[in-house]
Design an enzyme around this catalytic site. Sequence first.
Site, PDB file in Angstrom:
ATOM      1  N   ARG A  36      29.100  10.702  24.815  1.00  0.00           N
ATOM      2  CA  ARG A  36      29.204  12.069  25.376  1.00  0.00           C
ATOM      3  C   ARG A  36      27.903  12.862  25.224  1.00  0.00           C
ATOM      4  NH1 ARG A  36      34.299  11.604  22.756  1.00  0.00           N
ATOM      5  NH2 ARG A  36      35.933  11.203  24.290  1.00  0.00           N
TER       6      ARG A  36
ATOM      7  N   LYS B 128      17.543  17.363  35.596  1.00  0.00           N
ATOM      8  CA  LYS B 128      18.245  16.552  36.610  1.00  0.00           C
ATOM      9  C   LYS B 128      18.149  15.086  36.193  1.00  0.00           C
ATOM     10  CE  LYS B 128      17.908  19.343  40.806  1.00  0.00           C
ATOM     11  NZ  LYS B 128      17.320  19.450  42.158  1.00  0.00           N
TER      12      LYS B 128
ATOM     13  N   GLU C  51       3.418  17.581  45.325  1.00  0.00           N
ATOM     14  CA  GLU C  51       4.436  18.456  44.708  1.00  0.00           C
ATOM     15  C   GLU C  51       3.789  19.723  44.131  1.00  0.00           C
ATOM     16  OE1 GLU C  51       7.790  18.059  44.795  1.00  0.00           O
ATOM     17  OE2 GLU C  51       8.024  15.944  45.301  1.00  0.00           O
TER      18      GLU C  51
ATOM     19  N   LYS D  25       7.993  25.948  37.577  1.00  0.00           N
ATOM     20  CA  LYS D  25       9.241  25.191  37.477  1.00  0.00           C
ATOM     21  C   LYS D  25      10.130  25.761  36.366  1.00  0.00           C
ATOM     22  CE  LYS D  25      11.905  21.386  37.867  1.00  0.00           C
ATOM     23  NZ  LYS D  25      12.015  20.050  38.372  1.00  0.00           N
TER      24      LYS D  25
ATOM     25  N   GLU E  39      20.963  24.829  40.249  1.00  0.00           N
ATOM     26  CA  GLU E  39      20.605  24.875  41.677  1.00  0.00           C
ATOM     27  C   GLU E  39      21.693  25.533  42.542  1.00  0.00           C
ATOM     28  OE1 GLU E  39      18.303  21.508  43.104  1.00  0.00           O
ATOM     29  OE2 GLU E  39      19.124  21.820  45.094  1.00  0.00           O
TER      30      GLU E  39
ATOM     31  N   ARG F  61      16.653  27.619  42.831  1.00  0.00           N
ATOM     32  CA  ARG F  61      16.084  26.279  42.580  1.00  0.00           C
ATOM     33  C   ARG F  61      15.938  25.466  43.869  1.00  0.00           C
ATOM     34  NH1 ARG F  61      17.330  22.311  37.391  1.00  0.00           N
ATOM     35  NH2 ARG F  61      15.933  20.643  38.039  1.00  0.00           N
TER      36      ARG F  61
ATOM     37  N   ASN G  55      12.834  22.577  46.945  1.00  0.00           N
ATOM     38  CA  ASN G  55      13.027  21.533  47.958  1.00  0.00           C
ATOM     39  C   ASN G  55      12.216  21.799  49.222  1.00  0.00           C
ATOM     40  OD1 ASN G  55      14.798  20.269  46.249  1.00  0.00           O
ATOM     41  ND2 ASN G  55      16.608  21.282  47.104  1.00  0.00           N
TER      42      ASN G  55
ATOM     43  N   HIS H 109      11.377  19.036  51.672  1.00  0.00           N
ATOM     44  CA  HIS H 109      12.186  17.863  51.342  1.00  0.00           C
ATOM     45  C   HIS H 109      13.193  17.465  52.429  1.00  0.00           C
ATOM     46  CE1 HIS H 109      10.300  18.162  47.469  1.00  0.00           C
ATOM     47  NE2 HIS H 109      10.951  17.118  47.025  1.00  0.00           N
TER      48      HIS H 109
ATOM     49  N   HIS I  60      12.573  13.854  53.324  1.00  0.00           N
ATOM     50  CA  HIS I  60      13.502  12.755  53.008  1.00  0.00           C
ATOM     51  C   HIS I  60      13.787  11.924  54.250  1.00  0.00           C
ATOM     52  CE1 HIS I  60      15.299  14.514  49.069  1.00  0.00           C
ATOM     53  NE2 HIS I  60      14.353  13.636  48.819  1.00  0.00           N
TER      54      HIS I  60
ATOM     55  N   HIS J  85       7.255   9.104  48.302  1.00  0.00           N
ATOM     56  CA  HIS J  85       7.978  10.380  48.341  1.00  0.00           C
ATOM     57  C   HIS J  85       7.040  11.583  48.530  1.00  0.00           C
ATOM     58  CE1 HIS J  85      11.023  13.346  47.394  1.00  0.00           C
ATOM     59  NE2 HIS J  85      10.217  13.857  46.478  1.00  0.00           N
TER      60      HIS J  85
HETATM   61  N1  GLY Z   1      12.614  18.471  41.824  1.00  0.00           N
HETATM   62  C1  GLY Z   1      13.336  19.616  42.159  1.00  0.00           C
HETATM   63  C2  GLY Z   1      14.173  20.128  41.045  1.00  0.00           C
HETATM   64  O1  GLY Z   1      14.056  19.716  39.909  1.00  0.00           O
HETATM   65  O2  GLY Z   1      15.007  20.961  41.292  1.00  0.00           O
END
Ligand code: GLY
Length: 340
Positions: A114, A136, A178, A213, A223, A227, A231, A234, A238, A253
Amino acid sequence: MPILTVELGKNSYDILIEKGALKKAAEIFDPDQKVLFVTDSGVPEKYLSEITKQVKNYVVFKTEQGEQNKCIEKYCEILETLVVNNFDRKDCVVALGGGVMGDLAGFAAATYMRGIDFYNIPTTLLSQVDSSIGGKTAVDFCGCKNIVGAFYQPKGVLIDPEVLSTLDKRQFSCGMAEVIKMFASFDKKSFELLENEENPDITDIIVRALKIKKDVVEKDEKEKGLRMALNFGHTAGHGIESLSAKTDFPLFHGECVGLGMLCMSSEEVKNRIKKLLIKYSLPIDYKCSASDLKSIISHDKKSSGESINIIYVDKIGSFEVKKLNCDEIIKMCKGAIDLI
Ligand code: GLY
């Protein structure tokens, strides 16, 4: 060591940034913890040995390099390694590598018993400026990227800009894509620094990107709104990435994010971003079928008629959210890349 703290209440953590920081890596975790290092074949052996010589009790899980390893099978192998080696709640997992290692190791740490402590030591520019912070974690599943995962913040992040000296040039450029993304949408001064300085100091660039960030994650960890601005580039990016993956010359990417930004910018911004993409050896055009791109974007977003929230940059240092349908997105892409 310069420190940034991501302030998330009881989940707050420090990001340590310093040239040569690997030599002090053990300072970030408790010396009594047993450590599972998760790394890949792309990370030079000397970085792993530099850290393991500082740790008493550790196990190494090493896999091949590449996104295909961000899968359920590897995740299960990591869990098995933790079980077989009797890791318990007070022990920890450390990712040493790029974004794939961070996502995979982070998800294993998030779910084993957990949740056990997780530390991230990113070794690519892209993971140093973006994916290593913010929590993430995920694996790909059933052909969908990042479809199984968790928000799970690391206990600490250690960034050594010196490791970038062995990073492949194309990977370095992808990290810069980025960086350009974050500066274009959040920080005019830093964008201008990239435009005006021949050779800006990379540690300074990393710190500037991380401050953006960190600020975004502190305001919107899960998000739900702000957040999403990370993107920028993106949605189309993508789509281009998926199409190019089926060709003999798959784009990386970051390269696709660069192209995606051109699709979602005003003329002035597009021209300025283009100059920076050229400066950092990133592509500024891509030829592909408009209908293939449209079907990938609508499949990705599970929306054909519905509108999609995209990030649009009209003026450097700011962004707006636009609700567009797939036809409108394709129309904007046509103004930036070679759609046939
Ligand atoms: N790479 C985008 C984020 O971490 O939200």
